[in-house]
Design an enzyme around this catalytic site. Sequence first.
Site, short mmCIF file in Angstrom:
data_model
loop_
_atom_site.label_atom_id
_atom_site.label_comp_id
_atom_site.label_asym_id
_atom_site.label_seq_id
_atom_site.Cartn_x
_atom_site.Cartn_y
_atom_site.Cartn_z
N ALA A 149 40.47 5.23 22.54
CA ALA A 149 39.52 6.13 22.86
C ALA A 149 39.59 7.58 22.44
O ALA A 149 39.81 7.70 21.03
CB ALA A 149 39.24 6.06 24.42
N SER A 150 39.28 8.54 23.23
CA SER A 150 39.02 9.82 22.62
C SER A 150 40.55 10.55 22.41
O SER A 150 40.58 11.52 21.64
CB SER A 150 38.52 10.74 23.85
OG SER A 150 37.04 10.31 23.93
N ILE A 151 41.66 10.07 22.87
CA ILE A 151 42.94 10.66 22.14
C ILE A 151 43.10 10.47 20.56
O ILE A 151 43.47 11.21 20.06
CB ILE A 151 44.34 9.81 22.64
CG1 ILE A 151 45.39 10.62 22.51
CG2 ILE A 151 44.45 8.41 22.23
CD1 ILE A 151 45.45 11.93 23.24
#
Length: 130
Positions: A33-35
């Site tokens: 995801a956003s990592i």
Amino acid sequence: VSVKGQTVWKFASGFSDIENKIKCSDETMMRIASISKSVTSAFLMKMVEKNQLDLDKPIRAYLTKEEFPDKLWENKPVDITLRQLAAHLGGIRHYKETENESESEFLINKSYKTSVDSLEIFKNDPLGKF
């Protein structure tokens, strides 16, 4: 955790499927995801430091028209730069969320062979204000 390409520690905790109470294992594949935004930013800047990328060159310097078609804004051709893409200012839409959860792009778990292949979701869409 790996050191010089060798795995030195593996550990799994939690559930890969909460509803069905299926536990994670060290083989469980997860979306990050956003990592990926911070990892990508660090990688981009390392490439900029090595003069391998120019954030202000049009994306066309790195992708062919087949990989990512030319774009229009208000019926005029535009160049999108890596700087705009990295800052989410290139007019590329986000994943589509639908009423029918099974059709939501947020839940796509397709594996792509290359990063260019992963552009298929967005590449033919018009630019917009998001």
